[in-house]
Design a protein around this motif. Structure first.
Motif, PDB file in Angstrom:
ATOM      1  N   GLY A 159       0.798  -0.919   0.261  1.00 22.89           N
ATOM      2  CA  GLY A 159      -0.170  -0.039  -0.265  1.00 22.89           C
ATOM      3  C   GLY A 159       1.176   1.187   0.103  1.00 22.89           C
ATOM      4  N   GLU A 160       0.461   2.371  -1.036  1.00 25.97           N
ATOM      5  CA  GLU A 160       1.123   3.919  -0.744  1.00 25.97           C
ATOM      6  C   GLU A 160      -0.441   4.791  -0.676  1.00 25.97           C
ATOM      7  N   PHE A 161       0.260   5.070   0.551  1.00 25.96           N
ATOM      8  CA  PHE A 161      -0.923   6.556   0.736  1.00 25.96           C
ATOM      9  C   PHE A 161       0.027   7.938   0.940  1.00 25.96           C
ATOM     10  N   GLY A 162      -0.796   8.436   0.524  1.00 30.02           N
ATOM     11  CA  GLY A 162      -0.194  10.208   1.488  1.00 30.02           C
ATOM     12  C   GLY A 162       0.449  11.032  -1.044  1.00 30.02           C
ATOM     13  N   TYR A 163       0.691  12.371   0.263  1.00 32.12           N
ATOM     14  CA  TYR A 163      -0.018  13.824  -0.403  1.00 32.12           C
ATOM     15  C   TYR A 163       1.558  14.456   0.468  1.00 32.12           C
ATOM     16  N   TRP A 255       2.162  12.102   4.839  1.00 33.79           N
ATOM     17  CA  TRP A 255       1.708  13.795   4.552  1.00 33.79           C
ATOM     18  C   TRP A 255       3.322  13.828   4.110  1.00 33.79           C
ATOM     19  N   ALA A 256       4.076  13.444   4.089  1.00 34.42           N
ATOM     20  CA  ALA A 256       5.386  14.423   3.317  1.00 34.42           C
ATOM     21  C   ALA A 256       6.118  13.578   1.677  1.00 34.42           C
ATOM     22  N   LEU A 265      -4.065   7.141  -3.168  1.00 35.47           N
ATOM     23  CA  LEU A 265      -3.893   5.247  -2.232  1.00 35.47           C
ATOM     24  C   LEU A 265      -3.677   4.653  -3.432  1.00 35.47           C
ATOM     25  N   GLU A 266      -2.362   3.426  -3.663  1.00 31.00           N
ATOM     26  CA  GLU A 266      -2.941   2.855  -4.720  1.00 31.00           C
ATOM     27  C   GLU A 266      -2.550   1.226  -3.111  1.00 31.00           C
TER      28      GLU A 266
END
Length: 376
Positions: A159-163, A255-256, A265-266
């Motif tokens: 899972g990859e989440f963020g911005y 968040w960084a 989100l993937e």
């Protein structure tokens, strides 16, 4: 509805869920009747609550939660406040005999989250926790593949989440400042690990161990008044989780991070028979029979267009707003006892995983997640 002056409570729950359900004519209960939810807005800032009520034509609002909870016409209490205020308000609502539905995390720590689940059980009230990721079109298509046996034996989940959340000095931050203060219940582990617990449980199996590293990459931020403050909460979390059955999950939450993927989100599942990658809306799959055979050669140009080799999973059905879909299910549960499993006990499991992730990071070791249900 308490906490609807905040971004999530306002946009996702009031406007896109409850008011949208009213606009569509209510919730069909399947027995010839329709339930039309009537919101009553609650908040500490009377000016903001009144402005919100006027903006959307909501007749009732209040700054006095106890008075609202004593009103016999109010049957459901919803909470989207900051985490630090949620558990106390839920206790009061349960004591008043209200059915309760709330955002996550349900409490600041696992014992408090378990207490809420026990109180709701003993009071005999319907109770639910927002687990919106399960109702996203992309994840619903991913679940369809799981149910159809597409993956064979699941090997891993990534899972990859963020911005990138701006610091708030030269550009305004997209998230409230309390998210970055541990003393106010902030932190990405507290916010996102409850999501990863139910996503992994429903797609690949319960989490049985966690090893995490938490970081505060941006130590100084600026609040809503433009004042600098020290960030005391984690803004990134990196975790390896072992699932029941032996599959391994890796989740990066930040968040960084600057986004170089199709969606914020993937989630990728790899199995012996096939793989799939899902975002919020899209899902792409690759079966073993259509898997290419690349050979590692760093001295030659890549001979494959790897993205083009995946097949788009079709919708096959209409998908509504994820938050509104779960609201409909909860209201049917309250009204006619329709099936429901996303209760406060499920919320407690999410709080437990976040707590264990923080402990793992602090102690520098892998921690077991109890295999008994964390319910009351």
């Amino acid at each position: 509805m308490n906490g609807v002056t905040g971004r999530m409570g306002h946009r996702q729950h009031l406007v896109r869920s409850v008011l949208a359900l009213r606009e569509q004519g209510g919730v069909d209960l399947g027995d010839g009747t329709t339930l039309l939810p009537e919101p009553l807005l609650v908040g500490r800032d009377g000016r903001r609550v009144a402005a919100l009520a006027e903006r959307y034509g909501v007749d009732r609002w209040s700054t006095d939660l106890d008075t609202v909870l004593a009103d016999p016409s109010v049957t459901v209490y919803f909470d989207a406040q900051a985490t630090t205020a949620r558990a106390d308000a839920l206790r009061r609502a349960i004591a008043a005999g209200k059915h309760v539905y709330c955002e996550k995390p349900t409490a600041g720590d696992h014992p408090a989250a378990l207490e809420l689940a026990r109180l709701a059980r003993d009071a005999g009230v319907c109770n639910g926790v927002v687990q919106d990721k399960l109702f996203l079109p992309g994840l619903r298509k991913l679940r369809r593949l799981v149910d159809g046996g597409f993956f064979g034996r699941v090997l891993s989940v990534r899972g990859e989440f963020g911005y990138w959340v701006f610091e708030g000095d030269w550009q305004a931050a997209q998230r409230p400042s309390w998210n970055y203060r541990a003393q106010d219940g902030g932190g990405i582990a507290a916010d996102m690990f409850p999501h990863w617990e139910y996503v992994l449980r429903e797609l690949a199996g319960p989490v049985r161990s966690v090893q995490a590293h938490l970081a505060t990459h941006i130590p100084r931020r600026w609040d809503e008044r433009g004042e600098p403050y020290e960030a005391t909460a984690d803004d990134a979390a990196y975790a390896v989780l072992e699932l029941e059955g032996g599959a391994v999950a890796q989740f990066n939450s930040s968040w960084a991070v600057r986004v170089h993927r199709d969606e914020l989100l993937e989630i990728q599942i790899d199995g012996t028979e096939g793989s799939a990658v899902a975002g919020l809306r899209h899902c792409r799959a690759q079966h073993r029979s259509a898997t290419p055979k690349p050979v590692w050669d760093p001295d030659a140009p890549a001979g494959h267009d790897f993205r083009a080799q995946w097949q788009e999973v079709p919708d096959n059905e209409p998908f509504g707003d994820a938050f509104r879909t779960q609201w409909e299910l909860f209201l049917r549960h309250v009204a006619v006892g329709a099936p429901w499993r996303w209760d406060l006990a499920a919320g407690a499991r999410g709080v437990l995983l976040a707590e264990l992730a923080r402990r793992s990071a602090a102690e520098g070791r892998r921690l077991a997640v109890p295999d008994e249900d964390a319910g009351p």
